[in-house]
Design a protein around this motif. Structure first.
Motif, mmCIF file in Angstrom:
data_model
loop_
_atom_site.group_PDB
_atom_site.id
_atom_site.type_symbol
_atom_site.label_atom_id
_atom_site.label_comp_id
_atom_site.label_asym_id
_atom_site.label_seq_id
_atom_site.Cartn_x
_atom_site.Cartn_y
_atom_site.Cartn_z
ATOM 1 N N SER A 10 -7.794 91.347 135.602
ATOM 2 C CA SER A 10 -9.066 91.521 136.309
ATOM 3 C C SER A 10 -8.953 91.139 137.784
ATOM 4 O O SER A 10 -8.308 90.149 138.143
ATOM 5 N N ARG A 11 -9.623 91.906 138.623
ATOM 6 C CA ARG A 11 -9.612 91.650 140.072
ATOM 7 C C ARG A 11 -10.756 90.734 140.516
ATOM 8 O O ARG A 11 -10.875 90.439 141.703
ATOM 9 N N THR A 12 -11.603 90.302 139.606
ATOM 10 C CA THR A 12 -12.807 89.551 139.983
ATOM 11 C C THR A 12 -12.763 88.097 139.521
ATOM 12 O O THR A 12 -13.799 87.475 139.322
ATOM 13 N N ILE A 13 -11.561 87.554 139.369
ATOM 14 C CA ILE A 13 -11.378 86.202 138.840
ATOM 15 C C ILE A 13 -11.505 85.170 139.963
ATOM 16 O O ILE A 13 -11.057 85.402 141.081
ATOM 17 N N ASP A 14 -12.075 84.019 139.638
ATOM 18 C CA ASP A 14 -12.181 82.926 140.599
ATOM 19 C C ASP A 14 -10.800 82.548 141.128
ATOM 20 O O ASP A 14 -9.806 82.554 140.388
ATOM 21 N N CYS A 15 -10.751 82.182 142.401
ATOM 22 C CA CYS A 15 -9.463 81.931 143.058
ATOM 23 C C CYS A 15 -8.702 80.755 142.449
ATOM 24 O O CYS A 15 -7.470 80.681 142.576
ATOM 25 N N SER A 16 -9.386 79.832 141.783
ATOM 26 C CA SER A 16 -8.679 78.707 141.168
ATOM 27 C C SER A 16 -7.716 79.182 140.087
ATOM 28 O O SER A 16 -6.616 78.631 139.929
ATOM 29 N N TYR A 17 -8.098 80.220 139.352
ATOM 30 C CA TYR A 17 -7.208 80.795 138.339
ATOM 31 C C TYR A 17 -6.033 81.519 138.996
ATOM 32 O O TYR A 17 -4.894 81.435 138.531
ATOM 33 N N PHE A 37 6.463 90.275 132.453
ATOM 34 C CA PHE A 37 5.002 90.366 132.483
ATOM 35 C C PHE A 37 4.586 91.828 132.369
ATOM 36 O O PHE A 37 5.420 92.720 132.322
ATOM 37 N N GLY A 38 3.281 92.047 132.322
ATOM 38 C CA GLY A 38 2.765 93.378 132.066
ATOM 39 C C GLY A 38 2.844 94.358 133.211
ATOM 40 O O GLY A 38 2.367 95.490 133.089
ATOM 41 N N GLY A 39 3.438 93.968 134.331
ATOM 42 C CA GLY A 39 3.742 94.902 135.409
ATOM 43 C C GLY A 39 2.643 95.135 136.421
ATOM 44 O O GLY A 39 2.884 95.769 137.451
ATOM 45 N N GLY A 40 1.441 94.622 136.176
ATOM 46 C CA GLY A 40 0.316 94.920 137.057
ATOM 47 C C GLY A 40 0.314 94.121 138.343
ATOM 48 O O GLY A 40 0.854 93.015 138.404
ATOM 49 N N THR A 41 -0.336 94.680 139.359
ATOM 50 C CA THR A 41 -0.396 94.015 140.663
ATOM 51 C C THR A 41 -1.673 93.215 140.871
ATOM 52 O O THR A 41 -1.775 92.449 141.821
ATOM 53 N N SER A 42 -2.655 93.365 139.987
ATOM 54 C CA SER A 42 -3.947 92.699 140.182
ATOM 55 C C SER A 42 -4.088 91.484 139.270
ATOM 56 O O SER A 42 -3.301 91.271 138.352
ATOM 57 N N GLY A 43 -5.125 90.714 139.540
ATOM 58 C CA GLY A 43 -5.466 89.587 138.692
ATOM 59 C C GLY A 43 -4.385 88.527 138.615
ATOM 60 O O GLY A 43 -3.554 88.369 139.517
ATOM 61 N N LEU A 44 -4.397 87.789 137.516
ATOM 62 C CA LEU A 44 -3.406 86.731 137.321
ATOM 63 C C LEU A 44 -2.024 87.316 137.078
ATOM 64 O O LEU A 44 -1.008 86.683 137.377
ATOM 65 N N MET A 45 -1.996 88.528 136.534
ATOM 66 C CA MET A 45 -0.729 89.208 136.310
ATOM 67 C C MET A 45 0.014 89.387 137.637
ATOM 68 O O MET A 45 1.195 89.039 137.768
ATOM 69 N N GLY A 46 -0.678 89.906 138.623
ATOM 70 C CA GLY A 46 -0.069 90.083 139.929
ATOM 71 C C GLY A 46 0.219 88.763 140.622
ATOM 72 O O GLY A 46 1.235 88.620 141.314
ATOM 73 N N ALA A 47 -0.652 87.776 140.423
ATOM 74 C CA ALA A 47 -0.461 86.479 141.066
ATOM 75 C C ALA A 47 0.801 85.785 140.585
ATOM 76 O O ALA A 47 1.545 85.206 141.381
#
Length: 198
Positions: A10-17, A37-47
């Motif tokens: 998700s792209r709408t997660i609080d920055c602390s996560y 990992f699942g390869g995605g660039t967004s959310g915690l996956m990308g982080a």
């Protein structure tokens, strides 16, 4: 080690996560580990991928082919592997990895965690499983599983197959120091238990 990280996209997660996910990727890479990992660039996956990249770590992305669209996949993976289906993706991630760490996520992350836990309970793998409970995110899940044990839907032995942490460092220490029983020993316990129940 190759450590699989299950995490939200998700792209709408609080920055602390997001910060915690980045810290995990950097911590694992700093210790010489690669992430799967699942390869995605967004959310915690990308982080987590960006964190690993910042520390020069190996980054193995695994994604279904239909995710191969502009802006979806993380562009600095050491290796990007494609599958045809989500089920194949999950199995490949499991097979490639020496351990699992679960960050906060949605239903996809829940599914990945519970499948890996189920497979471990059934003796299909004996890999370390850590959960990072950022901001108490998994308190409710832990309460649900604790009740499942209390009501005898889930065994104490099954509940002990993963460990929960609030610190990235503690989770990494756990994964590195984990010593599982040999697979044949664990499988024998499983089969003996099933035989006893017949």
């Amino acid at each position: 080690m190759k450590i699989c990280v299950f995490a939200a996209s998700s792209r709408t997660i609080d920055c602390s996560y997001v910060d915690e996910a980045f810290a995990l990727g950097a911590e694992l890479a700093g210790r010489g580990h690669s992430i799967v990992f699942g390869g995605g660039t967004s959310g915690l996956m990308g982080a987590v991928a960006r964190g690993a990249f910042s520390a020069g770590g190996g980054i193995i992305g695994v994604a279904p082919r239909f995710f191969d669209e502009p802006g979806i996949l993380y562009e600095h993976c050491t290796e990007m592997l494609f599958t045809e289906t989500m089920s194949e993706r999950k199995k490949l991630m499991e097979d490639l990895s020496d351990a699992f760490i679960t960050l906060p996520g949605g239903i996809g992350t829940f599914e990945e965690f519970f499948e890996a836990l189920t497979l471990k309970q059934l003796g299909r793998h004996a890999k370390a499983m850590a959960v990072i409970n950022t901001n108490g995110y998994y308190d409710s899940m832990e309460a649900m599983l604790r009740r499942a044990v209390d009501e005898r839907f889930f065994s104490e032995e099954g509940h002990a197959l993963y460990a929960m942490f609030t610190s990235v460092k503690d989770a990494a220490d756990y994964v590195e120091g984990y010593h599982a029983e040999p697979e044949e020993v664990w499988k024998k316990k499983i089969f003996d238990k099933y035989d006893a129940g017949r």
